[in-house]
Design a protein around this motif. Structure first.
Motif, PDB file in Angstrom:
ATOM      1  N   MET A  12     -11.975 -26.012  50.011  1.00  0.00           N
ATOM      2  CA  MET A  12     -11.107 -25.776  48.848  1.00  0.00           C
ATOM      3  C   MET A  12     -11.151 -24.308  48.467  1.00  0.00           C
ATOM      4  SD  MET A  12      -9.942 -27.251  45.652  1.00  0.00           S
ATOM      5  CE  MET A  12      -9.121 -26.064  44.634  1.00  0.00           C
ATOM      6  N   ASP A  13      -9.991 -23.728  48.243  1.00  0.00           N
ATOM      7  CA  ASP A  13      -9.901 -22.321  47.879  1.00  0.00           C
ATOM      8  C   ASP A  13     -10.436 -22.111  46.453  1.00  0.00           C
ATOM      9  OD1 ASP A  13      -7.146 -20.015  47.390  1.00  0.00           O
ATOM     10  OD2 ASP A  13      -9.303 -19.697  47.635  1.00  0.00           O
ATOM     11  N   VAL A  14     -11.443 -21.240  46.325  1.00  0.00           N
ATOM     12  CA  VAL A  14     -12.085 -21.047  45.031  1.00  0.00           C
ATOM     13  C   VAL A  14     -11.101 -20.500  44.005  1.00  0.00           C
ATOM     14  CG1 VAL A  14     -13.857 -19.756  43.807  1.00  0.00           C
ATOM     15  CG2 VAL A  14     -14.377 -20.744  46.026  1.00  0.00           C
ATOM     16  N   LYS A  15     -10.318 -19.532  44.444  1.00  0.00           N
ATOM     17  CA  LYS A  15      -9.394 -18.887  43.513  1.00  0.00           C
ATOM     18  C   LYS A  15      -8.372 -19.882  42.952  1.00  0.00           C
ATOM     19  CE  LYS A  15      -6.714 -14.671  43.110  1.00  0.00           C
ATOM     20  NZ  LYS A  15      -6.488 -13.367  43.753  1.00  0.00           N
ATOM     21  N   ALA A  16      -7.800 -20.685  43.844  1.00  0.00           N
ATOM     22  CA  ALA A  16      -6.816 -21.682  43.395  1.00  0.00           C
ATOM     23  C   ALA A  16      -7.484 -22.665  42.447  1.00  0.00           C
ATOM     24  CB  ALA A  16      -6.225 -22.403  44.594  1.00  0.00           C
ATOM     25  N   GLY A  17      -8.729 -23.030  42.764  1.00  0.00           N
ATOM     26  CA  GLY A  17      -9.469 -23.966  41.915  1.00  0.00           C
ATOM     27  C   GLY A  17      -9.679 -23.406  40.527  1.00  0.00           C
ATOM     28  N   ILE A  18     -10.085 -22.127  40.472  1.00  0.00           N
ATOM     29  CA  ILE A  18     -10.335 -21.504  39.167  1.00  0.00           C
ATOM     30  C   ILE A  18      -9.048 -21.407  38.355  1.00  0.00           C
ATOM     31  CG2 ILE A  18     -10.952 -19.301  38.077  1.00  0.00           C
ATOM     32  CD1 ILE A  18     -13.138 -19.030  40.189  1.00  0.00           C
ATOM     33  N   ILE A  19      -7.957 -21.016  39.034  1.00  0.00           N
ATOM     34  CA  ILE A  19      -6.683 -20.894  38.316  1.00  0.00           C
ATOM     35  C   ILE A  19      -6.239 -22.251  37.776  1.00  0.00           C
ATOM     36  CG2 ILE A  19      -4.223 -20.355  38.605  1.00  0.00           C
ATOM     37  CD1 ILE A  19      -5.062 -18.075  40.463  1.00  0.00           C
ATOM     38  N   ALA A  20      -6.471 -23.300  38.580  1.00  0.00           N
ATOM     39  CA  ALA A  20      -6.098 -24.643  38.121  1.00  0.00           C
ATOM     40  C   ALA A  20      -6.892 -25.005  36.862  1.00  0.00           C
ATOM     41  CB  ALA A  20      -6.350 -25.650  39.233  1.00  0.00           C
ATOM     42  N   ILE A  21      -8.192 -24.703  36.877  1.00  0.00           N
ATOM     43  CA  ILE A  21      -9.020 -25.009  35.703  1.00  0.00           C
ATOM     44  C   ILE A  21      -8.522 -24.221  34.483  1.00  0.00           C
ATOM     45  CG2 ILE A  21     -11.320 -24.701  34.709  1.00  0.00           C
ATOM     46  CD1 ILE A  21     -12.480 -25.251  37.479  1.00  0.00           C
ATOM     47  N   LEU A  22      -8.252 -22.938  34.687  1.00  0.00           N
ATOM     48  CA  LEU A  22      -7.798 -22.101  33.571  1.00  0.00           C
ATOM     49  C   LEU A  22      -6.484 -22.623  33.002  1.00  0.00           C
ATOM     50  CD1 LEU A  22      -8.678 -18.546  34.924  1.00  0.00           C
ATOM     51  CD2 LEU A  22      -9.702 -19.674  32.950  1.00  0.00           C
ATOM     52  N   LYS A  23      -5.578 -23.039  33.889  1.00  0.00           N
ATOM     53  CA  LYS A  23      -4.290 -23.586  33.434  1.00  0.00           C
ATOM     54  C   LYS A  23      -4.521 -24.827  32.583  1.00  0.00           C
ATOM     55  CE  LYS A  23      -0.903 -22.031  36.751  1.00  0.00           C
ATOM     56  NZ  LYS A  23      -0.328 -22.255  38.067  1.00  0.00           N
ATOM     57  N   ASP A  24      -5.408 -25.665  33.061  1.00  0.00           N
ATOM     58  CA  ASP A  24      -5.736 -26.898  32.362  1.00  0.00           C
ATOM     59  C   ASP A  24      -6.161 -26.643  30.919  1.00  0.00           C
ATOM     60  OD1 ASP A  24      -5.282 -28.964  33.953  1.00  0.00           O
ATOM     61  OD2 ASP A  24      -7.383 -29.608  34.130  1.00  0.00           O
ATOM     62  N   PHE A  25      -7.041 -25.666  30.736  1.00  0.00           N
ATOM     63  CA  PHE A  25      -7.656 -25.506  29.419  1.00  0.00           C
ATOM     64  C   PHE A  25      -6.926 -24.538  28.505  1.00  0.00           C
ATOM     65  CE2 PHE A  25     -11.255 -27.288  31.808  1.00  0.00           C
ATOM     66  CZ  PHE A  25     -11.462 -28.398  31.011  1.00  0.00           C
ATOM     67  N   THR A  26      -6.081 -23.676  29.085  1.00  0.00           N
ATOM     68  CA  THR A  26      -5.357 -22.761  28.203  1.00  0.00           C
ATOM     69  C   THR A  26      -3.926 -23.231  28.003  1.00  0.00           C
ATOM     70  OG1 THR A  26      -4.635 -21.381  30.041  1.00  0.00           O
ATOM     71  CG2 THR A  26      -6.693 -20.765  28.971  1.00  0.00           C
ATOM     72  N   GLY A  27      -3.427 -24.068  28.925  1.00  0.00           N
ATOM     73  CA  GLY A  27      -2.047 -24.507  28.828  1.00  0.00           C
ATOM     74  C   GLY A  27      -1.036 -23.419  29.163  1.00  0.00           C
ATOM     75  N   LEU A  28      -1.520 -22.325  29.734  1.00  0.00           N
ATOM     76  CA  LEU A  28      -0.612 -21.226  30.087  1.00  0.00           C
ATOM     77  C   LEU A  28      -0.275 -21.317  31.572  1.00  0.00           C
ATOM     78  CD1 LEU A  28      -2.495 -18.348  28.240  1.00  0.00           C
ATOM     79  CD2 LEU A  28      -0.404 -19.481  27.480  1.00  0.00           C
ATOM     80  N   ASP A  29       1.030 -21.414  31.887  1.00  0.00           N
ATOM     81  CA  ASP A  29       1.424 -21.599  33.286  1.00  0.00           C
ATOM     82  C   ASP A  29       1.323 -20.327  34.105  1.00  0.00           C
ATOM     83  OD1 ASP A  29       1.853 -24.280  33.158  1.00  0.00           O
ATOM     84  OD2 ASP A  29       3.902 -24.047  32.382  1.00  0.00           O
ATOM     85  N   ASP A  30       1.463 -19.181  33.411  1.00  0.00           N
ATOM     86  CA  ASP A  30       1.486 -17.932  34.184  1.00  0.00           C
ATOM     87  C   ASP A  30       0.090 -17.340  34.363  1.00  0.00           C
ATOM     88  OD1 ASP A  30       1.132 -17.409  31.548  1.00  0.00           O
ATOM     89  OD2 ASP A  30       2.426 -15.624  31.502  1.00  0.00           O
ATOM     90  N   ILE A  31      -0.941 -18.081  33.978  1.00  0.00           N
ATOM     91  CA  ILE A  31      -2.294 -17.539  34.106  1.00  0.00           C
ATOM     92  C   ILE A  31      -2.599 -17.339  35.591  1.00  0.00           C
ATOM     93  CG2 ILE A  31      -3.788 -19.581  34.316  1.00  0.00           C
ATOM     94  CD1 ILE A  31      -5.295 -18.294  31.852  1.00  0.00           C
TER      95      ILE A  31
END
Lengths: 80, 406
Positions: free
Chosen positions: A1-20
Protein backbone atom coordinates in the motif's frame (compact mmCIF):
# COMPACT_ATOMS: atom_id res chain seq x y z
CA UNK A 1 0.00 0.00 0.00
CA UNK A 2 1.32 3.41 -0.96
CA UNK A 3 2.05 5.36 2.23
CA UNK A 4 1.40 8.74 0.69
CA UNK A 5 -1.99 7.77 -0.72
CA UNK A 6 -2.86 6.23 2.65
CA UNK A 7 -1.96 9.38 4.55
CA UNK A 8 -3.90 11.60 2.14
CA UNK A 9 -6.93 9.34 2.49
CA UNK A 10 -6.75 9.62 6.29
CA UNK A 11 -6.37 13.41 6.12
CA UNK A 12 -9.36 13.68 3.77
CA UNK A 13 -11.41 11.58 6.14
CA UNK A 14 -10.78 13.75 9.17
CA UNK A 15 -10.66 17.21 7.64
CA UNK A 16 -13.37 16.75 5.03
CA UNK A 17 -11.25 18.70 2.56
CA UNK A 18 -11.11 17.10 -0.90
CA UNK A 19 -8.15 19.08 -2.16
CA UNK A 20 -5.88 18.10 0.73
CA UNK A 21 -2.61 16.67 -0.54
CA UNK A 22 -2.72 18.67 -3.79
CA UNK A 23 0.28 20.54 -2.37
CA UNK A 24 2.20 17.93 -0.35
CA UNK A 25 4.38 20.69 1.19
CA UNK A 26 1.46 22.76 2.50
CA UNK A 27 1.81 23.50 6.21
CA UNK A 28 -1.22 21.76 7.69
CA UNK A 29 -1.01 23.47 11.08
CA UNK A 30 -0.43 27.02 9.88
CA UNK A 31 -3.85 27.50 8.32
CA UNK A 32 -5.73 25.54 10.92
CA UNK A 33 -6.34 22.63 8.54
CA UNK A 34 -5.41 20.35 11.44
CA UNK A 35 -6.28 21.29 15.01
CA UNK A 36 -5.21 19.29 18.06
CA UNK A 37 -8.27 17.08 17.94
CA UNK A 38 -7.90 16.27 14.23
CA UNK A 39 -4.19 15.68 14.82
CA UNK A 40 -4.89 13.03 17.42
CA UNK A 41 -7.47 11.40 15.13
CA UNK A 42 -4.98 11.34 12.27
CA UNK A 43 -2.29 9.89 14.55
CA UNK A 44 -4.55 7.13 15.85
CA UNK A 45 -5.68 6.31 12.29
CA UNK A 46 -2.06 6.17 11.09
CA UNK A 47 -1.12 3.89 13.98
CA UNK A 48 -3.84 1.46 13.00
CA UNK A 49 -3.26 1.66 9.26
CA UNK A 50 0.53 1.39 9.22
CA UNK A 51 0.92 -0.58 12.43
CA UNK A 52 3.30 1.96 14.00
CA UNK A 53 3.52 3.61 17.42
CA UNK A 54 3.68 7.40 17.62
CA UNK A 55 3.96 8.49 21.28
CA UNK A 56 2.61 12.02 21.75
CA UNK A 57 6.09 13.06 23.00
CA UNK A 58 7.59 12.19 19.63
CA UNK A 59 4.99 14.23 17.85
CA UNK A 60 6.92 17.41 17.11
CA UNK A 61 4.70 19.69 15.01
CA UNK A 62 7.63 20.92 12.94
CA UNK A 63 8.37 17.34 11.94
CA UNK A 64 4.81 16.42 10.97
CA UNK A 65 3.40 19.58 9.43
CA UNK A 66 3.22 18.57 5.75
CA UNK A 67 2.05 15.50 3.83
CA UNK A 68 5.61 14.86 2.62
CA UNK A 69 7.04 15.06 6.14
CA UNK A 70 4.36 12.70 7.42
CA UNK A 71 5.33 10.19 4.71
CA UNK A 72 8.97 10.44 5.85
CA UNK A 73 8.11 10.01 9.54
CA UNK A 74 5.85 7.03 8.91
CA UNK A 75 8.60 5.48 6.78
CA UNK A 76 11.10 5.92 9.61
CA UNK A 77 8.73 4.45 12.18
CA UNK A 78 7.90 1.48 9.96
CA UNK A 79 11.56 0.61 9.69
CA UNK A 80 12.15 0.94 13.43
CA UNK B 1 17.65 42.96 52.70
CA UNK B 2 14.69 41.52 50.89
CA UNK B 3 14.17 39.20 47.92
CA UNK B 4 14.81 40.84 44.57
CA UNK B 5 12.29 39.87 41.90
CA UNK B 6 14.20 39.35 38.66
CA UNK B 7 13.72 42.07 36.01
CA UNK B 8 11.62 44.22 38.36
CA UNK B 9 13.61 47.42 37.87
CA UNK B 10 15.88 48.89 35.19
CA UNK B 11 18.90 48.90 37.53
CA UNK B 12 18.58 45.13 37.95
CA UNK B 13 19.72 44.78 34.35
CA UNK B 14 22.94 46.71 34.92
CA UNK B 15 24.06 44.33 37.68
CA UNK B 16 22.77 41.32 35.76
CA UNK B 17 24.68 42.17 32.60
CA UNK B 18 27.90 42.79 34.55
CA UNK B 19 27.47 39.37 36.17
CA UNK B 20 26.81 37.72 32.81
CA UNK B 21 29.61 39.47 30.92
CA UNK B 22 32.22 36.70 31.44
CA UNK B 23 29.73 34.09 30.18
CA UNK B 24 29.02 36.21 27.11
CA UNK B 25 32.71 36.74 26.36
CA UNK B 26 33.20 32.99 26.67
CA UNK B 27 30.33 32.16 24.33
CA UNK B 28 31.56 34.72 21.82
CA UNK B 29 34.81 32.76 21.78
CA UNK B 30 33.02 29.43 21.47
CA UNK B 31 33.41 28.38 25.11
CA UNK B 32 30.90 27.66 27.85
CA UNK B 33 32.32 28.42 31.30
CA UNK B 34 30.34 25.89 33.29
CA UNK B 35 31.84 26.71 36.68
CA UNK B 36 31.20 30.42 36.24
CA UNK B 37 27.66 29.73 34.97
CA UNK B 38 27.00 27.81 38.17
CA UNK B 39 28.46 30.65 40.21
CA UNK B 40 26.24 33.24 38.44
CA UNK B 41 23.19 31.01 38.95
CA UNK B 42 23.90 30.79 42.67
CA UNK B 43 24.29 34.58 42.96
CA UNK B 44 20.97 35.23 41.17
CA UNK B 45 19.15 32.60 43.20
CA UNK B 46 20.51 34.03 46.46
CA UNK B 47 19.28 37.53 45.58
CA UNK B 48 15.91 36.22 44.46
CA UNK B 49 15.18 33.68 47.18
CA UNK B 50 17.49 34.20 50.16
CA UNK B 51 17.28 38.01 50.44
CA UNK B 52 14.70 38.28 53.19
CA UNK B 53 13.95 35.43 55.53
CA UNK B 54 15.40 32.25 54.17
CA UNK B 55 12.12 30.33 53.88
CA UNK B 56 11.71 30.79 50.12
CA UNK B 57 15.24 29.62 49.45
CA UNK B 58 15.03 26.63 51.74
CA UNK B 59 11.70 25.68 50.15
CA UNK B 60 13.28 25.92 46.72
CA UNK B 61 16.14 23.61 47.67
CA UNK B 62 13.85 21.03 49.28
CA UNK B 63 11.47 21.20 46.32
CA UNK B 64 14.24 20.64 43.78
CA UNK B 65 15.59 17.64 45.71
CA UNK B 66 12.10 16.19 46.08
CA UNK B 67 11.30 16.51 42.36
CA UNK B 68 14.73 15.23 41.39
CA UNK B 69 14.35 12.05 43.44
CA UNK B 70 10.91 11.55 41.94
CA UNK B 71 11.87 12.10 38.30
CA UNK B 72 15.07 10.05 38.54
CA UNK B 73 13.26 7.20 40.29
CA UNK B 74 10.64 7.15 37.57
CA UNK B 75 13.36 7.20 34.94
CA UNK B 76 15.03 4.28 36.63
CA UNK B 77 11.78 2.37 36.67
CA UNK B 78 11.19 3.11 32.96
CA UNK B 79 14.71 2.23 31.79
CA UNK B 80 14.88 -1.07 33.63
CA UNK B 81 15.32 -3.90 31.15
CA UNK B 82 11.79 -5.26 31.25
CA UNK B 83 9.98 -2.17 32.48
CA UNK B 84 6.23 -2.82 32.45
CA UNK B 85 5.39 0.86 31.90
CA UNK B 86 2.48 0.48 34.29
CA UNK B 87 -0.13 3.24 34.04
CA UNK B 88 -0.53 3.52 37.79
CA UNK B 89 3.19 4.03 38.44
CA UNK B 90 3.06 6.85 35.92
CA UNK B 91 -0.16 8.23 37.40
CA UNK B 92 1.18 8.36 40.96
CA UNK B 93 4.45 9.86 39.81
CA UNK B 94 2.55 12.75 38.22
CA UNK B 95 0.38 13.15 41.33
CA UNK B 96 3.44 13.24 43.57
CA UNK B 97 5.07 15.77 41.26
CA UNK B 98 2.14 18.17 41.46
CA UNK B 99 1.29 17.71 45.15
CA UNK B 100 3.62 20.48 46.40
CA UNK B 101 1.97 22.88 43.95
CA UNK B 102 -1.53 21.73 44.91
CA UNK B 103 -0.76 22.47 48.56
CA UNK B 104 0.55 25.93 47.71
CA UNK B 105 -2.61 26.64 45.72
CA UNK B 106 -4.95 25.35 48.45
CA UNK B 107 -3.15 27.22 51.20
CA UNK B 108 -5.04 30.53 50.88
CA UNK B 109 -8.33 28.69 51.47
CA UNK B 110 -7.22 27.66 54.94
CA UNK B 111 -7.20 30.13 57.80
CA UNK B 112 -4.09 30.52 59.91
CA UNK B 113 -2.36 27.18 59.57
CA UNK B 114 -0.22 26.55 56.52
CA UNK B 115 -0.14 23.22 54.71
CA UNK B 116 2.43 24.24 52.09
CA UNK B 117 5.53 22.13 52.27
CA UNK B 118 7.50 24.24 49.83
CA UNK B 119 6.33 27.72 48.89
CA UNK B 120 8.43 29.95 46.71
CA UNK B 121 8.03 32.26 43.74
CA UNK B 122 7.88 30.26 40.51
CA UNK B 123 6.92 26.84 41.89
CA UNK B 124 4.29 26.47 39.13
CA UNK B 125 6.80 26.85 36.37
CA UNK B 126 9.18 24.32 37.86
CA UNK B 127 6.29 21.90 38.32
CA UNK B 128 5.39 22.19 34.62
CA UNK B 129 8.95 21.25 33.76
CA UNK B 130 9.00 18.24 36.10
CA UNK B 131 5.66 16.91 34.84
CA UNK B 132 6.79 17.34 31.24
CA UNK B 133 9.82 15.20 32.00
CA UNK B 134 7.78 12.44 33.64
CA UNK B 135 5.39 12.33 30.66
CA UNK B 136 8.22 12.15 28.14
CA UNK B 137 10.04 9.54 30.20
CA UNK B 138 6.86 7.45 30.07
CA UNK B 139 6.84 7.73 26.28
CA UNK B 140 10.49 6.74 26.14
CA UNK B 141 11.36 10.09 24.56
CA UNK B 142 13.67 11.03 27.45
CA UNK B 143 16.03 8.18 28.12
CA UNK B 144 18.76 9.75 30.17
CA UNK B 145 18.76 12.43 32.89
CA UNK B 146 21.78 13.21 35.03
CA UNK B 147 21.08 14.91 38.37
CA UNK B 148 23.03 18.02 37.36
CA UNK B 149 21.17 18.18 34.05
CA UNK B 150 17.90 18.09 35.92
CA UNK B 151 19.00 20.82 38.31
CA UNK B 152 20.34 23.02 35.52
CA UNK B 153 17.09 22.67 33.56
CA UNK B 154 14.88 23.54 36.51
CA UNK B 155 17.10 26.28 37.92
CA UNK B 156 17.83 28.02 34.61
CA UNK B 157 17.59 31.47 36.17
CA UNK B 158 16.36 33.68 33.27
CA UNK B 159 13.03 31.84 33.32
CA UNK B 160 12.85 30.58 36.89
CA UNK B 161 10.12 32.80 38.34
CA UNK B 162 7.57 33.07 35.53
CA UNK B 163 8.65 31.11 32.45
CA UNK B 164 8.53 30.89 29.44
CA UNK B 165 8.31 27.13 29.95
CA UNK B 166 11.02 25.38 27.97
CA UNK B 167 11.18 21.64 27.21
CA UNK B 168 13.93 19.38 28.53
CA UNK B 169 15.18 17.94 25.24
CA UNK B 170 15.10 21.31 23.48
CA UNK B 171 16.98 22.94 26.35
CA UNK B 172 19.69 20.24 26.37
CA UNK B 173 20.42 20.88 22.69
CA UNK B 174 21.38 24.47 23.55
CA UNK B 175 23.28 24.05 26.81
CA UNK B 176 25.36 21.00 26.00
CA UNK B 177 27.38 23.01 23.50
CA UNK B 178 28.44 26.56 22.80
CA UNK B 179 26.86 28.12 19.69
CA UNK B 180 29.04 28.97 16.69
CA UNK B 181 30.31 32.57 16.51
CA UNK B 182 27.83 33.31 13.73
CA UNK B 183 24.88 31.89 15.66
CA UNK B 184 25.90 33.63 18.85
CA UNK B 185 26.15 37.03 17.13
CA UNK B 186 22.60 36.45 15.85
CA UNK B 187 21.48 35.58 19.38
CA UNK B 188 23.14 38.72 20.74
CA UNK B 189 21.28 40.80 18.17
CA UNK B 190 17.89 39.19 18.77
CA UNK B 191 18.51 39.35 22.51
CA UNK B 192 19.31 43.06 22.39
CA UNK B 193 16.21 43.80 20.31
CA UNK B 194 14.05 41.81 22.69
CA UNK B 195 15.58 43.54 25.70
CA UNK B 196 14.82 46.97 24.24
CA UNK B 197 11.29 45.98 23.27
CA UNK B 198 10.85 44.55 26.76
CA UNK B 199 11.86 47.90 28.30
CA UNK B 200 9.32 49.67 26.12
CA UNK B 201 6.59 47.16 27.01
CA UNK B 202 7.15 46.72 30.71
CA UNK B 203 8.68 49.93 31.98
CA UNK B 204 6.95 52.44 29.69
CA UNK B 205 3.67 51.15 28.21
CA UNK B 206 2.98 48.72 31.05
CA UNK B 207 3.80 51.46 33.56
CA UNK B 208 1.41 53.95 31.92
CA UNK B 209 -1.46 51.46 31.91
CA UNK B 210 -0.75 49.68 35.17
CA UNK B 211 0.62 52.36 37.48
CA UNK B 212 -0.78 55.60 36.08
CA UNK B 213 -4.16 54.70 34.57
CA UNK B 214 -5.37 51.56 36.30
CA UNK B 215 -5.72 52.98 39.86
CA UNK B 216 -7.60 56.03 38.50
CA UNK B 217 -10.02 53.96 36.42
CA UNK B 218 -10.45 51.62 39.35
CA UNK B 219 -11.37 54.51 41.71
CA UNK B 220 -13.81 55.94 39.18
CA UNK B 221 -15.46 52.56 38.59
CA UNK B 222 -15.88 52.10 42.34
CA UNK B 223 -17.25 55.61 42.88
CA UNK B 224 -19.85 55.24 40.12
CA UNK B 225 -20.77 51.79 41.38
CA UNK B 226 -24.11 52.81 42.89
CA UNK B 227 -25.35 54.62 39.82
CA UNK B 228 -25.35 51.64 37.47
CA UNK B 229 -27.06 48.22 37.53
CA UNK B 230 -24.76 45.64 39.17
CA UNK B 231 -22.22 48.45 39.53
CA UNK B 232 -21.33 48.05 35.86
CA UNK B 233 -20.78 51.65 34.85
CA UNK B 234 -18.85 52.64 31.72
CA UNK B 235 -15.79 52.95 33.95
CA UNK B 236 -15.82 49.18 34.36
CA UNK B 237 -15.56 48.93 30.59
CA UNK B 238 -12.63 51.34 30.72
CA UNK B 239 -11.10 49.22 33.48
CA UNK B 240 -11.46 46.14 31.26
CA UNK B 241 -9.44 47.66 28.41
CA UNK B 242 -6.84 49.33 30.62
CA UNK B 243 -6.30 46.14 32.62
CA UNK B 244 -6.02 44.04 29.44
CA UNK B 245 -3.39 46.37 28.02
CA UNK B 246 -1.53 46.45 31.31
CA UNK B 247 -1.55 42.66 31.64
CA UNK B 248 -0.31 42.12 28.11
CA UNK B 249 2.47 44.73 28.12
CA UNK B 250 3.63 43.82 31.60
CA UNK B 251 3.77 40.07 31.01
CA UNK B 252 4.94 40.24 27.40
CA UNK B 253 7.64 42.68 28.55
CA UNK B 254 8.74 40.31 31.30
CA UNK B 255 8.74 37.39 28.84
CA UNK B 256 10.87 39.37 26.39
CA UNK B 257 13.41 39.94 29.18
CA UNK B 258 13.50 36.24 29.99
CA UNK B 259 14.00 35.29 26.34
CA UNK B 260 16.59 38.06 25.82
CA UNK B 261 18.70 37.02 28.82
CA UNK B 262 18.41 33.37 27.70
CA UNK B 263 19.69 34.41 24.26
CA UNK B 264 22.70 36.11 25.87
CA UNK B 265 23.41 32.77 27.54
CA UNK B 266 23.19 31.00 24.19
CA UNK B 267 19.78 29.47 24.88
CA UNK B 268 16.82 29.84 22.51
CA UNK B 269 14.04 29.93 25.09
CA UNK B 270 10.71 29.88 23.19
CA UNK B 271 8.67 33.07 22.93
CA UNK B 272 5.51 33.57 24.95
CA UNK B 273 3.51 36.01 22.82
CA UNK B 274 2.89 36.45 19.12
CA UNK B 275 0.68 39.52 18.54
CA UNK B 276 -2.28 38.07 20.45
CA UNK B 277 -4.59 41.01 19.79
CA UNK B 278 -4.45 40.28 16.07
CA UNK B 279 -6.12 36.89 16.59
CA UNK B 280 -8.98 36.01 14.26
CA UNK B 281 -10.70 33.76 16.77
CA UNK B 282 -10.26 32.30 20.24
CA UNK B 283 -8.42 29.25 18.99
CA UNK B 284 -6.01 31.54 17.17
CA UNK B 285 -5.70 33.59 20.37
CA UNK B 286 -4.52 30.60 22.39
CA UNK B 287 -1.84 29.96 19.76
CA UNK B 288 -0.56 33.49 20.36
CA UNK B 289 -1.12 34.26 24.06
CA UNK B 290 1.16 32.88 26.80
CA UNK B 291 2.15 30.31 24.21
CA UNK B 292 4.50 28.16 26.27
CA UNK B 293 1.73 27.67 28.84
CA UNK B 294 -1.03 27.01 26.31
CA UNK B 295 1.19 24.63 24.32
CA UNK B 296 2.07 22.84 27.54
CA UNK B 297 -1.63 22.37 28.28
CA UNK B 298 -2.24 21.36 24.67
CA UNK B 299 0.54 18.75 24.54
CA UNK B 300 0.41 17.34 28.05
CA UNK B 301 -3.27 17.55 28.91
CA UNK B 302 -5.50 18.03 25.87
CA UNK B 303 -3.80 15.79 23.31
CA UNK B 304 -3.07 13.05 25.80
CA UNK B 305 -6.63 13.09 27.06
CA UNK B 306 -7.94 12.91 23.47
CA UNK B 307 -5.59 10.04 22.72
CA UNK B 308 -6.70 8.19 25.80
CA UNK B 309 -10.42 8.72 25.17
CA UNK B 310 -10.09 7.71 21.53
CA UNK B 311 -8.14 4.54 22.22
CA UNK B 312 -10.42 3.44 25.04
CA UNK B 313 -13.43 4.55 22.99
CA UNK B 314 -14.83 6.28 26.07
CA UNK B 315 -16.81 8.81 24.05
CA UNK B 316 -18.22 8.06 20.62
CA UNK B 317 -18.97 11.52 19.32
CA UNK B 318 -15.87 13.46 18.31
CA UNK B 319 -17.47 16.86 19.01
CA UNK B 320 -18.41 15.79 22.53
CA UNK B 321 -14.91 14.45 23.01
CA UNK B 322 -13.25 17.69 21.88
CA UNK B 323 -15.58 19.75 24.06
CA UNK B 324 -14.92 17.59 27.11
CA UNK B 325 -11.23 18.14 26.41
CA UNK B 326 -11.66 21.93 26.35
CA UNK B 327 -13.63 21.88 29.59
CA UNK B 328 -10.98 19.77 31.31
CA UNK B 329 -8.11 21.85 30.01
CA UNK B 330 -9.55 25.25 30.87
CA UNK B 331 -10.91 24.16 34.23
CA UNK B 332 -7.46 22.90 35.19
CA UNK B 333 -6.01 26.18 33.93
CA UNK B 334 -8.53 28.09 36.06
CA UNK B 335 -7.73 26.08 39.19
CA UNK B 336 -4.03 26.50 38.46
CA UNK B 337 -4.40 30.30 38.47
CA UNK B 338 -5.87 30.12 41.95
CA UNK B 339 -8.81 28.87 43.99
CA UNK B 340 -11.15 31.83 43.55
CA UNK B 341 -14.49 31.99 41.73
CA UNK B 342 -13.19 34.41 39.12
CA UNK B 343 -10.30 32.22 37.97
CA UNK B 344 -12.63 29.24 37.66
CA UNK B 345 -15.22 31.31 35.78
CA UNK B 346 -12.42 32.61 33.56
CA UNK B 347 -11.55 28.99 32.73
CA UNK B 348 -15.17 28.07 32.05
CA UNK B 349 -15.63 31.19 29.93
CA UNK B 350 -12.72 30.23 27.71
CA UNK B 351 -13.90 26.63 27.46
CA UNK B 352 -17.28 27.98 26.35
CA UNK B 353 -15.62 30.32 23.86
CA UNK B 354 -13.58 27.45 22.39
CA UNK B 355 -16.64 25.21 22.11
CA UNK B 356 -18.64 28.00 20.43
CA UNK B 357 -15.73 28.76 18.15
CA UNK B 358 -15.47 25.12 17.04
CA UNK B 359 -19.20 24.98 16.36
CA UNK B 360 -18.92 28.13 14.25
CA UNK B 361 -15.97 26.70 12.32
CA UNK B 362 -17.96 23.54 11.57
CA UNK B 363 -20.92 25.63 10.44
CA UNK B 364 -18.66 27.75 8.27
CA UNK B 365 -17.17 24.67 6.65
CA UNK B 366 -20.62 23.35 5.75
CA UNK B 367 -21.82 26.68 4.36
CA UNK B 368 -18.62 27.80 2.73
CA UNK B 369 -20.31 29.30 -0.30
CA UNK B 370 -22.97 31.35 1.45
CA UNK B 371 -20.74 32.98 4.12
CA UNK B 372 -18.86 36.03 2.88
CA UNK B 373 -15.16 36.31 3.63
CA UNK B 374 -13.45 39.62 2.94
CA UNK B 375 -11.44 42.41 4.56
CA UNK B 376 -14.47 43.62 6.46
CA UNK B 377 -15.36 40.21 7.94
CA UNK B 378 -11.71 39.77 8.85
CA UNK B 379 -11.60 43.09 10.72
CA UNK B 380 -14.88 42.24 12.41
CA UNK B 381 -13.47 38.85 13.51
CA UNK B 382 -10.40 40.52 15.02
CA UNK B 383 -12.54 43.16 16.74
CA UNK B 384 -14.92 40.57 18.17
CA UNK B 385 -12.11 38.30 19.36
CA UNK B 386 -10.32 41.25 20.98
CA UNK B 387 -13.42 42.22 22.94
CA UNK B 388 -14.18 38.67 24.04
CA UNK B 389 -10.59 38.33 25.22
CA UNK B 390 -10.68 41.64 27.09
CA UNK B 391 -13.94 40.63 28.76
CA UNK B 392 -12.37 37.35 29.86
CA UNK B 393 -9.44 39.30 31.29
CA UNK B 394 -11.86 41.51 33.22
CA UNK B 395 -13.15 38.33 34.86
CA UNK B 396 -9.56 37.23 35.40
CA UNK B 397 -8.57 40.56 37.01
CA UNK B 398 -10.81 39.91 40.01
CA UNK B 399 -12.17 43.45 39.75
CA UNK B 400 -15.74 42.14 39.60
CA UNK B 401 -15.07 40.47 42.92
CA UNK B 402 -14.04 43.81 44.43
CA UNK B 403 -17.07 45.45 42.85
CA UNK B 404 -19.63 42.93 44.01
CA UNK B 405 -18.36 41.24 47.14
CA UNK B 406 -16.13 43.59 49.09
Amino acid sequence: MDVKAGIIAILKDFTGLDDIGSDPDENLFADGVLDSMATVEVLVAMQDKFDIQVPVSEFDRNQWNTVNKMVDRVGELEEA
Amino acid sequence: MHNITPYSSPTYFIYLLILLLPIMIGLYNGKRFRVYETFATIIILITAFFGGNMSQGISLICYILYEMVLVLSYLRYRTKKDSKNDFWVFFWSVILAIIPLVFVKLDPLINNATISLFAFMGISYLTFKSVEMIMEIRDGAIKEVKPWKFIRFLLFFPTITSGPIDRFRRFQKDVLKAPSREDYVKLLKSGTNRLMLGFLYKFIIGYVFGTLLLPKVSDLALSYQHQAPLGLSWWVVAYMYVYSMYLFFDFAGYSLFAVAISNFLGVKTPMNFNKPFKSHNIKDFWNRWHMTLSFWFRDFIYMRLMFFMMKKKLVKNRVTMANLGYLTLFLIMGFWHGETWFYIVYGLFHAGAMITNDAWLRFKKRHKKSIPSNKFTECFAIFLTFNIVCFSLLIFSGFLNTLWFS
